[in-house]
Scaffold this motif. Structure first.
Motif, PDB file in Angstrom:
ATOM      1  N   MET A 173       0.843  -1.192   0.000  1.00 61.23           N
ATOM      2  CA  MET A 173       0.000   0.000   0.000  1.00 61.23           C
ATOM      3  C   MET A 173       0.880   1.244   0.000  1.00 61.23           C
ATOM      4  SD  MET A 173      -2.713  -1.542   2.754  1.00 61.23           S
ATOM      5  CE  MET A 173      -3.830  -0.160   2.842  1.00 61.23           C
ATOM      6  N   ARG A 174       0.474   2.252  -0.775  1.00 63.56           N
ATOM      7  CA  ARG A 174       1.312   3.437  -0.962  1.00 63.56           C
ATOM      8  C   ARG A 174       0.473   4.699  -0.775  1.00 63.56           C
ATOM      9  NH1 ARG A 174       6.707   1.753  -2.113  1.00 63.56           N
ATOM     10  NH2 ARG A 174       6.965   3.815  -3.031  1.00 63.56           N
ATOM     11  N   ILE A 175       0.674   5.380   0.357  1.00 61.85           N
ATOM     12  CA  ILE A 175      -0.009   6.648   0.585  1.00 61.85           C
ATOM     13  C   ILE A 175       1.023   7.718   0.918  1.00 61.85           C
ATOM     14  CG2 ILE A 175      -2.096   5.497   1.400  1.00 61.85           C
ATOM     15  CD1 ILE A 175      -1.311   6.463   4.252  1.00 61.85           C
ATOM     16  N   SER A 176       0.618   8.967   0.766  1.00 63.67           N
ATOM     17  CA  SER A 176       1.487  10.077   1.143  1.00 63.67           C
ATOM     18  C   SER A 176       1.206  10.436   2.599  1.00 63.67           C
ATOM     19  CB  SER A 176       1.253  11.285   0.234  1.00 63.67           C
ATOM     20  OG  SER A 176      -0.089  11.727   0.340  1.00 63.67           O
ATOM     21  N   ARG A 177       2.241  10.841   3.297  1.00 63.26           N
ATOM     22  CA  ARG A 177       2.117  11.216   4.704  1.00 63.26           C
ATOM     23  C   ARG A 177       2.258  12.731   4.837  1.00 63.26           C
ATOM     24  NH1 ARG A 177       4.067   6.883   7.954  1.00 63.26           N
ATOM     25  NH2 ARG A 177       3.828   8.269   9.758  1.00 63.26           N
ATOM     26  N   ASP A 178       1.550  13.286   5.799  1.00 65.86           N
ATOM     27  CA  ASP A 178       1.563  14.730   6.029  1.00 65.86           C
ATOM     28  C   ASP A 178       2.085  14.994   7.437  1.00 65.86           C
ATOM     29  OD1 ASP A 178       1.141  17.421   6.284  1.00 65.86           O
ATOM     30  OD2 ASP A 178      -1.030  17.354   5.976  1.00 65.86           O
ATOM     31  N   ALA A 179       3.363  15.349   7.531  1.00 66.82           N
ATOM     32  CA  ALA A 179       3.976  15.565   8.840  1.00 66.82           C
ATOM     33  C   ALA A 179       3.298  16.693   9.607  1.00 66.82           C
ATOM     34  CB  ALA A 179       5.465  15.860   8.676  1.00 66.82           C
ATOM     35  N   SER A 180       2.754  17.673   8.883  1.00 66.72           N
ATOM     36  CA  SER A 180       2.107  18.797   9.564  1.00 66.72           C
ATOM     37  C   SER A 180       0.847  18.360  10.303  1.00 66.72           C
ATOM     38  CB  SER A 180       1.758  19.894   8.556  1.00 66.72           C
ATOM     39  OG  SER A 180       0.750  19.457   7.653  1.00 66.72           O
ATOM     40  N   ALA A 181       0.303  17.200   9.921  1.00 64.64           N
ATOM     41  CA  ALA A 181      -0.909  16.707  10.579  1.00 64.64           C
ATOM     42  C   ALA A 181      -0.634  16.218  11.993  1.00 64.64           C
ATOM     43  CB  ALA A 181      -1.528  15.582   9.751  1.00 64.64           C
ATOM     44  N   ARG A 182       0.647  16.118  12.368  1.00 61.11           N
ATOM     45  CA  ARG A 182       0.981  15.659  13.716  1.00 61.11           C
ATOM     46  C   ARG A 182       0.723  16.718  14.782  1.00 61.11           C
ATOM     47  NH1 ARG A 182       6.719  12.374  12.995  1.00 61.11           N
ATOM     48  NH2 ARG A 182       5.963  10.858  11.461  1.00 61.11           N
ATOM     49  N   ALA A 183       0.551  17.952  14.354  1.00 60.99           N
ATOM     50  CA  ALA A 183       0.317  19.026  15.319  1.00 60.99           C
ATOM     51  C   ALA A 183      -0.944  18.739  16.129  1.00 60.99           C
ATOM     52  CB  ALA A 183       0.183  20.360  14.593  1.00 60.99           C
ATOM     53  N   ASP A 184      -0.832  18.896  17.429  1.00 59.08           N
ATOM     54  CA  ASP A 184      -1.966  18.752  18.354  1.00 59.08           C
ATOM     55  C   ASP A 184      -2.488  17.321  18.476  1.00 59.08           C
ATOM     56  OD1 ASP A 184      -1.953  21.536  18.829  1.00 59.08           O
ATOM     57  OD2 ASP A 184      -3.169  21.871  17.032  1.00 59.08           O
ATOM     58  N   LEU A 185      -1.704  16.326  18.050  1.00 63.73           N
ATOM     59  CA  LEU A 185      -2.118  14.943  18.278  1.00 63.73           C
ATOM     60  C   LEU A 185      -1.980  14.608  19.758  1.00 63.73           C
ATOM     61  CD1 LEU A 185      -0.516  12.864  15.367  1.00 63.73           C
ATOM     62  CD2 LEU A 185      -2.893  13.580  15.618  1.00 63.73           C
ATOM     63  N   PRO A 186      -2.838  13.739  20.288  1.00 62.63           N
ATOM     64  CA  PRO A 186      -2.657  13.298  21.670  1.00 62.63           C
ATOM     65  C   PRO A 186      -1.376  12.481  21.800  1.00 62.63           C
ATOM     66  CG  PRO A 186      -4.354  11.994  20.584  1.00 62.63           C
ATOM     67  CD  PRO A 186      -4.010  13.113  19.649  1.00 62.63           C
ATOM     68  N   ALA A 187      -0.814  12.435  22.988  1.00 63.71           N
ATOM     69  CA  ALA A 187       0.388  11.637  23.221  1.00 63.71           C
ATOM     70  C   ALA A 187       0.088  10.177  22.906  1.00 63.71           C
ATOM     71  CB  ALA A 187       0.842  11.798  24.664  1.00 63.71           C
ATOM     72  N   SER A 188       0.983   9.545  22.157  1.00 62.94           N
ATOM     73  CA  SER A 188       0.728   8.179  21.702  1.00 62.94           C
ATOM     74  C   SER A 188       1.220   7.117  22.670  1.00 62.94           C
ATOM     75  CB  SER A 188       1.384   7.958  20.336  1.00 62.94           C
ATOM     76  OG  SER A 188       2.792   8.138  20.422  1.00 62.94           O
ATOM     77  N   ASP A 189       2.134   7.463  23.565  1.00 59.26           N
ATOM     78  CA  ASP A 189       2.705   6.472  24.470  1.00 59.26           C
ATOM     79  C   ASP A 189       1.622   5.905  25.388  1.00 59.26           C
ATOM     80  OD1 ASP A 189       5.302   5.507  24.458  1.00 59.26           O
ATOM     81  OD2 ASP A 189       5.700   6.287  26.464  1.00 59.26           O
ATOM     82  N   GLY A 190       1.441   4.601  25.340  1.00 58.49           N
ATOM     83  CA  GLY A 190       0.450   3.962  26.198  1.00 58.49           C
ATOM     84  C   GLY A 190      -0.988   4.157  25.765  1.00 58.49           C
ATOM     85  N   LEU A 191      -1.203   4.705  24.562  1.00 56.57           N
ATOM     86  CA  LEU A 191      -2.561   4.963  24.073  1.00 56.57           C
ATOM     87  C   LEU A 191      -2.992   3.860  23.107  1.00 56.57           C
ATOM     88  CD1 LEU A 191      -5.094   6.733  23.657  1.00 56.57           C
ATOM     89  CD2 LEU A 191      -3.810   7.996  21.905  1.00 56.57           C
ATOM     90  N   VAL A 192      -4.051   3.164  23.450  1.00 54.42           N
ATOM     91  CA  VAL A 192      -4.633   2.155  22.570  1.00 54.42           C
ATOM     92  C   VAL A 192      -5.856   2.774  21.898  1.00 54.42           C
ATOM     93  CG1 VAL A 192      -5.721  -0.117  22.420  1.00 54.42           C
ATOM     94  CG2 VAL A 192      -3.828   0.261  24.016  1.00 54.42           C
ATOM     95  N   LEU A 193      -5.853   2.779  20.575  1.00 53.26           N
ATOM     96  CA  LEU A 193      -6.997   3.307  19.835  1.00 53.26           C
ATOM     97  C   LEU A 193      -7.996   2.189  19.554  1.00 53.26           C
ATOM     98  CD1 LEU A 193      -5.286   5.665  17.215  1.00 53.26           C
ATOM     99  CD2 LEU A 193      -6.295   6.260  19.426  1.00 53.26           C
ATOM    100  N   CYS A 194      -9.271   2.510  19.669  1.00 50.46           N
ATOM    101  CA  CYS A 194     -10.339   1.558  19.368  1.00 50.46           C
ATOM    102  C   CYS A 194     -11.287   2.202  18.359  1.00 50.46           C
ATOM    103  CB  CYS A 194     -11.113   1.187  20.631  1.00 50.46           C
ATOM    104  SG  CYS A 194     -10.152   0.243  21.832  1.00 50.46           S
ATOM    105  N   HIS A 195     -11.644   1.445  17.340  1.00 51.90           N
ATOM    106  CA  HIS A 195     -12.577   1.950  16.330  1.00 51.90           C
ATOM    107  C   HIS A 195     -13.763   1.001  16.276  1.00 51.90           C
ATOM    108  CE1 HIS A 195     -13.393   4.677  12.951  1.00 51.90           C
ATOM    109  NE2 HIS A 195     -14.071   3.650  12.469  1.00 51.90           N
ATOM    110  N   VAL A 196     -14.938   1.502  16.635  1.00 48.54           N
ATOM    111  CA  VAL A 196     -16.096   0.632  16.849  1.00 48.54           C
ATOM    112  C   VAL A 196     -17.063   0.583  15.674  1.00 48.54           C
ATOM    113  CG1 VAL A 196     -15.925   1.181  19.305  1.00 48.54           C
ATOM    114  CG2 VAL A 196     -17.628   2.353  17.920  1.00 48.54           C
ATOM    115  N   SER A 197     -16.989   1.551  14.757  1.00 47.95           N
ATOM    116  CA  SER A 197     -18.030   1.684  13.728  1.00 47.95           C
ATOM    117  C   SER A 197     -17.506   1.348  12.340  1.00 47.95           C
ATOM    118  CB  SER A 197     -18.584   3.110  13.711  1.00 47.95           C
ATOM    119  OG  SER A 197     -19.168   3.435  14.958  1.00 47.95           O
TER     120      SER A 197
END
Length: 367
Positions: A173-197
């Motif tokens: 899979m090949r997508i482009s990444r946007d480093a500027s989108a990292r601004a204001d992200l929550p801290a990732s350490d110890g964070l488990v994301l869940c997607h229910v829908s």
């Protein structure tokens, strides 16, 4: 157009048209290549490797992606330089007019089964390629057709199509990444994301019960992890009862619904120690950034539609009707009994195994 009408009209059209059209040679130096990918973020991301392969094979050609409203954001994330054009395929006559106006030299239909898109390809370009499912006459509408198999992952079907048109391998899979989108992200350490829908026609059948999400969230928080529930703004309605019943501290379990763009979510998925998701586009977005994930599968099987990231694990429901969905339109009388048989104990155990294998990303034991 309903699937039944699509099949009836398409089968008749394929039988009538195929005797009058012999396969023509593939253009050697196309000026404009049109790709049909009308729906679904996940399907678009899985096809991203093929789209990049076509760009590499035909560097001088303009590549146009005919998409719908639901996957517009995913098309913008493609690594390949493409021209996105939104087309309404629900009305095939209007779609043909829109596609012909683009004057493509060749069309590649990335969808696996609709006759409507195959007919659009047939009438809109001098040469076309696409899939032919088993028992279908759809392949007769293309100059080059590739068998679409349900005994392999969809990315392998797309790889076969890519190889057939001479574009080479397309399993990455090949997508482009946007480093500027990292601004204001929550801290990732110890964070488990869940997607229910999940989206699409089988969203209800793909849903995991609220009580299972509650048990999972409580188990993760008890081990010192934070739990963030992702989704679009409308998904907040599905997340709210989980948070209410779980009754966990607001800084340990919370909703991120509507707070992240698709580009920002991709950056977060690349950083967090784990995503746990039903079978939907977010699971494939995680795969596109080589994310660590556990996919929860019931109507679909992980081997057919799961994350292709080497760091991912697919968990299939043990229900005997599991995996009945191959294309997305299928139904089953026990459809909504399948996901509940995937127990929270099994998911939590798999999650902790993955998390504990990443000591640098584990949550602080004192949290």
């Amino acid at each position: 157009m309903t699937r039944r009408l699509d099949r009836a009209v398409g089968t008749a059209a394929a039988s009538l048209l195929s005797p009058f059209r012999s396969s023509r040679p593939q253009p050697a130096d196309p000026r404009r290549i049109l790709l049909i990918q009308p729906t679904a973020i996940g399907d678009t991301l899985i096809a991203s490797g093929l789209i990049s392969a076509i760009e590499r094979r035909y560097p001088a050609a303009e590549i146009v992606v005919a998409h719908g409203p639901s996957n517009a954001a995913a098309v913008k994330m493609l690594e390949a330089r493409v021209r996105p054009v939104q087309v309404g395929f629900a009305n095939p006559a209007r779609a043909v007019a829109a596609l012909k106006a683009l004057s493509p030299d060749m069309i590649v239909d990335l969808t696996p089964w609709p006759y409507a898109t195959a007919l659009c390809a047939h009438f809109s370009a001098p040469w076309s390629a696409g899939f032919n499912p088993q028992g279908s006459r759809r392949g007769r509408l293309f100059d080059l057709s590739v068998p679409h198999r349900t005994d392999r992952h969809e990315i392998d079907n797309l790889d076969a199509l890519s190889q057939a048109i001479g574009a080479g391998p397309a399993r990455e899979m090949r997508i482009s990444r946007d480093a500027s989108a990292r601004a204001d992200l929550p801290a990732s350490d110890g964070l488990v994301l869940c997607h229910v829908s999940a989206g699409g026609a089988r969203a209800a059948a793909k849903a995991w019960p609220v009580e299972n999400w509650v048990a999972l969230a409580r188990g993760l928080v008890a081990q010192g992890y934070q739990v963030g529930f992702t989704g679009v703004p409308a998904d907040a309605e599905a997340v709210a009862p989980i948070l209410e019943v779980a009754a966990l501290p607001a800084d340990r379990a919370f909703s991120l619904c509507g707070k992240l763009s698709l580009a920002a979510l991709a950056e977060l998925l690349a950083e967090v120690p784990l995503l746990i998701s039903v079978d939907t586009g977010v699971l494939h977005l995680s795969a596109a950034v080589s994310g660590r994930a556990i996919g929860l599968h019931g109507p679909t099987h992980a081997a057919r539609w799961g994350s292709v990231s080497p760091a991912a694990l697919g968990l299939d429901s043990p229900h005997p009707a599991g995996g009945f969905v191959q294309y997305g339109w299928e139904d089953h009388p026990q459809a909504e009994e399948i996901m509940p048989m995937l127990t929270p104990e099994r998911v939590l155990s798999a999650a902790l195994d993955k998390l504990e294998a990443q000591p640098r990303l584990r949550a602080n034991e004192d949290a």
